[in-house]
Each structure stands twice: as C-alpha cells, then as structure tokens.
Motif scaffolding. Structure first.
Motif, short mmCIF file in Angstrom:
data_model
loop_
_atom_site.label_atom_id
_atom_site.label_comp_id
_atom_site.label_asym_id
_atom_site.label_seq_id
_atom_site.Cartn_x
_atom_site.Cartn_y
_atom_site.Cartn_z
N GLY A 253 -8.94 1.30 -41.26
CA GLY A 253 -8.56 2.41 -40.40
C GLY A 253 -7.37 3.16 -40.93
O GLY A 253 -6.85 2.85 -42.01
N GLY A 254 -6.93 4.14 -40.15
CA GLY A 254 -5.83 5.01 -40.56
C GLY A 254 -4.48 4.49 -40.12
O GLY A 254 -4.31 3.28 -39.90
N ASN A 255 -3.54 5.42 -39.92
CA ASN A 255 -2.17 5.01 -39.60
C ASN A 255 -2.09 4.25 -38.28
O ASN A 255 -1.41 3.24 -38.17
CB ASN A 255 -1.24 6.23 -39.60
N GLY A 256 -2.83 4.74 -37.26
CA GLY A 256 -2.83 4.08 -35.95
C GLY A 256 -3.39 2.67 -36.06
O GLY A 256 -2.80 1.71 -35.56
N THR A 257 -4.51 2.56 -36.74
CA THR A 257 -5.15 1.25 -36.92
C THR A 257 -4.22 0.30 -37.65
O THR A 257 -4.13 -0.89 -37.31
CB THR A 257 -6.44 1.43 -37.75
N HIS A 258 -3.50 0.81 -38.66
CA HIS A 258 -2.59 -0.04 -39.43
C HIS A 258 -1.37 -0.44 -38.60
O HIS A 258 -0.88 -1.57 -38.74
CB HIS A 258 -2.18 0.64 -40.73
N PRO B 2 -6.78 0.92 -46.09
CA PRO B 2 -6.43 2.23 -45.52
C PRO B 2 -7.56 3.23 -45.62
O PRO B 2 -8.09 3.47 -46.69
CB PRO B 2 -5.23 2.68 -46.35
N LYS B 3 -7.90 3.77 -44.45
CA LYS B 3 -8.97 4.77 -44.38
C LYS B 3 -8.36 6.08 -43.96
O LYS B 3 -7.95 6.22 -42.80
CB LYS B 3 -10.02 4.30 -43.37
N THR B 4 -8.12 6.97 -44.88
CA THR B 4 -7.73 8.31 -44.47
C THR B 4 -8.34 9.31 -45.41
O THR B 4 -8.02 9.36 -46.60
CB THR B 4 -6.20 8.51 -44.39
N GLY C 54 -10.66 4.33 -35.48
CA GLY C 54 -10.28 5.73 -35.73
C GLY C 54 -11.51 6.59 -35.92
O GLY C 54 -12.54 6.37 -35.30
N GLY C 55 -11.40 7.60 -36.79
CA GLY C 55 -12.54 8.49 -37.04
C GLY C 55 -13.35 8.01 -38.22
O GLY C 55 -12.97 7.07 -38.92
N LEU C 56 -14.51 8.66 -38.43
CA LEU C 56 -15.35 8.28 -39.57
C LEU C 56 -14.76 8.79 -40.88
O LEU C 56 -13.98 9.74 -40.90
CB LEU C 56 -16.76 8.86 -39.40
N ALA D 41 -7.60 9.22 -26.92
CA ALA D 41 -7.48 7.87 -26.34
C ALA D 41 -6.45 7.01 -27.07
O ALA D 41 -5.92 6.06 -26.50
CB ALA D 41 -8.85 7.19 -26.37
N SER D 42 -6.16 7.35 -28.33
CA SER D 42 -5.18 6.56 -29.09
C SER D 42 -3.77 7.14 -28.97
O SER D 42 -2.84 6.64 -29.59
CB SER D 42 -5.57 6.52 -30.57
N GLY D 43 -3.63 8.24 -28.22
CA GLY D 43 -2.31 8.85 -28.05
C GLY D 43 -1.97 9.90 -29.10
O GLY D 43 -0.86 10.42 -29.14
N SER E 60 -13.94 3.53 -32.79
CA SER E 60 -13.47 4.07 -31.50
C SER E 60 -11.97 4.29 -31.58
O SER E 60 -11.32 3.87 -32.54
CB SER E 60 -13.77 3.09 -30.37
N ARG E 61 -11.46 4.96 -30.56
CA ARG E 61 -10.00 5.11 -30.41
C ARG E 61 -9.60 4.39 -29.13
O ARG E 61 -10.44 4.10 -28.28
CB ARG E 61 -9.63 6.60 -30.33
N GLY E 62 -8.30 4.13 -28.98
CA GLY E 62 -7.82 3.41 -27.80
C GLY E 62 -8.24 1.95 -27.85
O GLY E 62 -8.66 1.45 -28.89
N GLY E 63 -8.12 1.26 -26.71
CA GLY E 63 -8.57 -0.13 -26.67
C GLY E 63 -7.52 -1.06 -26.08
O GLY E 63 -6.53 -0.61 -25.50
P1 ATP Z 1 -7.69 8.36 -37.99
O1 ATP Z 1 -6.93 8.72 -39.20
O2 ATP Z 1 -9.16 8.51 -38.13
O3 ATP Z 1 -7.17 9.05 -36.77
P2 ATP Z 1 -6.36 6.04 -36.99
O4 ATP Z 1 -6.40 4.61 -37.38
O5 ATP Z 1 -5.02 6.71 -37.10
O6 ATP Z 1 -7.48 6.78 -37.81
P3 ATP Z 1 -6.22 6.08 -34.09
O7 ATP Z 1 -7.27 6.51 -33.12
O8 ATP Z 1 -4.91 6.76 -34.06
O9 ATP Z 1 -6.93 6.20 -35.51
O10 ATP Z 1 -5.95 4.51 -33.90
C1 ATP Z 1 -6.98 3.55 -34.07
C2 ATP Z 1 -6.74 2.35 -33.22
O11 ATP Z 1 -5.44 1.84 -33.44
C3 ATP Z 1 -6.88 2.64 -31.75
O12 ATP Z 1 -7.72 1.66 -31.20
C4 ATP Z 1 -5.48 2.57 -31.21
O13 ATP Z 1 -5.44 2.05 -29.91
C5 ATP Z 1 -4.77 1.64 -32.19
N1 ATP Z 1 -3.36 1.99 -32.36
C6 ATP Z 1 -2.89 3.22 -32.67
N2 ATP Z 1 -1.53 3.19 -32.75
C7 ATP Z 1 -1.16 1.91 -32.48
C8 ATP Z 1 0.10 1.23 -32.39
N3 ATP Z 1 1.26 1.87 -32.62
N4 ATP Z 1 0.10 -0.09 -32.07
C9 ATP Z 1 -1.06 -0.74 -31.82
N5 ATP Z 1 -2.28 -0.16 -31.89
C10 ATP Z 1 -2.34 1.14 -32.21
#
Ligand code: ATP
Ligand code: MG
Length: 443
Positions: free
Chosen positions: A183-188, A211-213, A94-96, A329-331, A158-161
């Motif tokens: 990481g944040g919600n996406g990472t979790h 949890p990083k937010t 996610g982000g820093l 990249a993470s949607g 990074s994002r995506g992957g």
């Molecule tokens: P931030 O709060 O900084 O945005 P984040 O964890 O929410 O942190 P994202 O970029 O949304 O950051 O996601 C981080 C990683 O988690 C990315 O590599 C993304 O591909 C993966 N990810 C996000 N959503 C899902 C999901 N529903 N299932 C599996 N992997 C996910």
C-alpha cells in the motif's frame, strides 16, 4: 560500496525481531548468493560541490560527503523463522496500482520456496481484519499462478477499517506471524503502527511493507512499481488528446493525470510524449488568468500553432479551487477537480474574448490504475515481492522494500513516509520538461 563503513548511520536501523537471530539455523546449504546483514547501500552517491549545486538536495545539511546507508535486501544464510511455524498473510490497501497482483504472486511463490504451508490473503485491505463476513483467502502457487496477467488486486482493496489494536488482536487469534502489507503512505503508517503494537505485546511477528504508489512519491526510492506503467499508459490518453486537438479547428486537449502531491507522472508523461505544450504540477504554482496566466499562453498557442495540449496533475492548482474539506474513509482530503476547472475556464475565456476554441477533456485515471503492469514494472514487482519475503525470514520487521541507487534495499518505514517526495522545480528533469513543452512561467 557494500563493505561495512565506519561512517555515520543516520537512518535508524530496525533490528531483527529477536536476539535469538544470532542463533538461527542455516537454510538449504546448497543455496548460494546470500546477503550478509552487514551489506549496505549508500543512499546518496553524489559528492556535492555545494548544497545548492545543480538542484541537488543534501539530506543532511551538515554533510558534504553524505554517508547514509540502508541494509541491502536479499536472502540471508541464517533465517529467523522456521518455515513450518509460519502463517503468512498478505493485505493490499488504498487505491489500485498496476503490479499489485505481480507482488502478491511473488510473495506467495517465494514463501512456498522457503517451505511455508500456511499463506492467506486478507480480503479488501485492513477491513478484512474486522469484517466477519470476509474470510481469509488461502493462497498457493496454484492460486496465484496467472494473476499477474490482469490488473487490480486478487485480494481487493479498501480505505478505512479497524483500529491497529483490533488488527493485532485478529492477527493473534489467527496465528499470523508474518504480515506483508502492500500500500501507500497511509497503509505504511498502519503497517508501522502494527509493527509497534506487536513489539509492545512482545509478539514475534514480522511486518514488511511493499510500497505501492503509482505517483512515485516515496522518499529515498529510485522508483516505485506501477509508475512506469502509468507513464506508458498515459501516452495513449495524451496521444488521443493531441489527435483530437490537432484535428479540430482551434483544438485544445486537456489531460488530467495522477499525482496528488507530486507531479512525476505528469512530468515524465509530458517528456515521453513530446506532444504536451503545457505541463502543470502541484509543486509549481501557476495562474490561469492574467497576462502571464495559462489561458493567455493557450491563446498564443492557438494563434501560432492552431492547437494546444495541456497535461495537468490532479493535485496541481488546488489553490484555484474552492475547498470542500471533504475526506475519504482513510481521512485523506478529497481534491477538487482541477481538470474540469481548467476545461470550464478555458471554454469561458475563449467565449469571452470571441475566439473559437474546441476544448476536449480526458481523465484516464481509472483506466491507468486498473491496467496490467508492463514488463519493467513486472520485473520490479518480482524483485520487491521476493525481497519482502527474504526480509521477513531474516527477522526484520517495520521495514519496507525498495530500490535505491539501483540496489534493492530495506528501508525503515518511518523514514520513507515522513512526507511525499516532490518534484524539485530546480531539478534538471523539470527543466528538461520545460524545454520540451516550451512553456513560460505562469506567475
Ligand atoms: P493510496 O496511495 O492509494 O492512497 P494509501 O495506503 O495511502 O494508498 P489510504 O486509504 O490513505 O491509502 O490508507 C490505507 C489504509 O491505511 C486504510 O485502511 C487506512 O485506515 C490505513 N491508515 C491510513 N493512515 C493510517 C495511520 N496513520 N495509522 C494507521 N492506519 C492508517
Ligand atoms: Mg495515500
């Protein structure tokens, strides 16, 4: 408070990864202060007179006395993994956020204290699992000793992957049986999916999140790391905006702070600074134009005070901007820039009404995200990092560490990422902020 309760356990508890847990072997007998698996922490301590009283929200509408519990975090007397058989990996996505290095450092140090010899960092988030150019980074106390002295992430983010199944394939290839995910919600969401995939494949792998937010928007948690630092650093930007506005003839300072879905940083930074006249957050709708709009109030402030300072959260007022449908990249949806919009509309408005105004706009986002954690976040990161390792060694998986009612606990991941925790516009804290700014409703 900590004794087992006959009450209801509404949250789904994650069980240790195997029934063999019961037969685990004791760790160093001289180590006292163990936490028992039956030590639990109450999620809500308020006894509500009514669900609507004082803006408090009851998690379970059927309850007047809420009995929801989570497992208390900390070292267990019996551990599930043999340290010499552990290969632990850490990944930051996610982000820093201030404090990432502090958590990495504590995870590594604590793993070494358990006797783990094989610890690696996955470079640049989940991408590090798929990109053949990126090799895992060996970690030890020596490598991480001073990393908390600077912001950012030693491992990169990074994002995506790759897909979850590709990630688990790589974990199997590399023999990783403990994964710490920061990481944040996406990472979790990813960490939970990795946990589920490992269960489906019957792998004895512990997946533990931290949890990083920076936005402090994780459900059920008192506070997440980085938030305190962000509020503190935001003071510099607000103070600069105030001085610029105050020193100019009819000066207007605008500061945009983080907060995609929740306005905790803007609200707390406004309250802390005492220099904000208008605080705008995503949870509270507002209009710019019209007799009750922000711009009319700015005109009033210019006429009565001579200057004004606005603090706006990045996710506020998105309905006022054109939708682009762009995604990262993470949607995640890319937000429109509300700070720039308010700056442009303010300049236009004062030009049109023939009143001079000197508008200055400050966006300190990247300066705040990249800075080093302050002392209170440093401590929070240390405890979270250590507890993440204790949780993994206890045999928990699919959990994340946090602080709830001043106690460190393990949360099941799905419950805390269901949706972002919002600022309650009926809460005392938001009303305290309104009292401090003196702003009216902008609707
Ligand atoms: P931030 O709060 O900084 O945005 P984040 O964890 O929410 O942190 P994202 O970029 O949304 O950051 O996601 C981080 C990683 O988690 C990315 O590599 C993304 O591909 C993966 N990810 C996000 N959503 C899902 C999901 N529903 N299932 C599996 N992997 C996910
Ligand atoms: Mg996110």
């Amino acid at each position: 408070m900590y004794s087992p309760t006959p009450g209801r356990f509404l949250l789904r508890m994650r069980t240790p990864v195997s029934e063999e847990f019961a037969g685990g072997y004791p760790s160093d007998e001289e180590w006292h202060g163990y936490i028992s698996n039956s030590d639990r922490v109450l999620l809500k301590t308020i006894n509500f007179a009514s669900p609507n009283s004082a803006g408090a929200v009851c998690i379970d509408p059927a309850c007047t006395w809420v009995e929801q519990w989570v497992h208390r975090a900390g070292p267990r007397e019996k551990i599930y993994f043999k340290p010499e058989e552990v290969k632990a990996a850490i990944v930051t996505c996610g982000g820093l956020c201030p404090g990432l290095n502090d958590v990495i450092r504590q995870v590594v140090i604590t793993l070494e204290i358990y006797g783990v010899k094989s610890i690696v960092g996955i470079p640049f988030g989940y991408r590090g699992f798929s990109d053949s150019d990126l090799s895992e980074m060996p970690l030890s106390r020596k490598v991480v000793q001073n990393i908390h002295l600077s912001g950012g992430s030693l491992l990169g983010v990074s994002r995506g992957g790759p897909s979850v199944s590709d990630i688990v394939d790589r974990m199997q290839e590399k023999g990783i049986n403990m994964l710490f995910v920061l990481g944040g919600n996406g990472t979790h969401a990813g960490a939970n999916a990795i946990h589920e995939e490992c269960r489906n494949r019957k792998l004895k792998v512990a997946v533990v999140g931290v949890p990083k937010t920076i936005d402090n928007d994780i459900l059920l948690m008192d506070k997440t790391f980085g938030f305190d630092t962000a509020v503190e650093e935001a003071q510099r930007a607000i103070n600069s905006a105030y001085i610029e506005a105050h020193s100019a003839y009819h000066g207007v300072g605008i500061v945009k702070l983080m907060g995609r879905d929740s306005g905790f940083i803007a609200m707390h930074a406004s309250l802390a600074s005492g220099q904000i006249d208008i605080c705008l957050i995503p949870e509270v709708p507002f209009e710019l134009h019209g007799p009750h709009g922000v711009l009319t109030h700015l005109k009033y402030l210019i006429e009565t005070k001579g200057s004004a300072v606005v603090c706006v959260a990045e996710g506020a007022g998105q309905n006022l901007l054109q939708k682009t449908n762009a995604k990262d990249a993470s949607g995640n949806i890319v937000l429109g820039d509300i700070g720039v919009h308010i700056q442009q509309e303010t300049k236009k408005y004062f030009r049109e009404i023939g009143v001079h105004a000197d508008v200055k706009y400050i966006d300190p986002t990247y300066m705040i995200r990249a800075c080093r954690a302050n002392a209170s976040d440093g401590i929070l990161c240390a405890v979270l990092g250590q507890n993440a390792v204790h949780g993994a060694f206890a045999g928990y998986s699919g959990i994340t560490v946090g602080i709830c009612n001043n106690h460190y606990v393990y949360f099941p991941i799905p419950e805390v990422i269901a949706y972002p925790r919002p600022v309650d516009p009926n809460s005392r804290m938001w009303h305290r902020c309104l009292t401090s700014t003196g702003q009216p409703d902008f609707i």
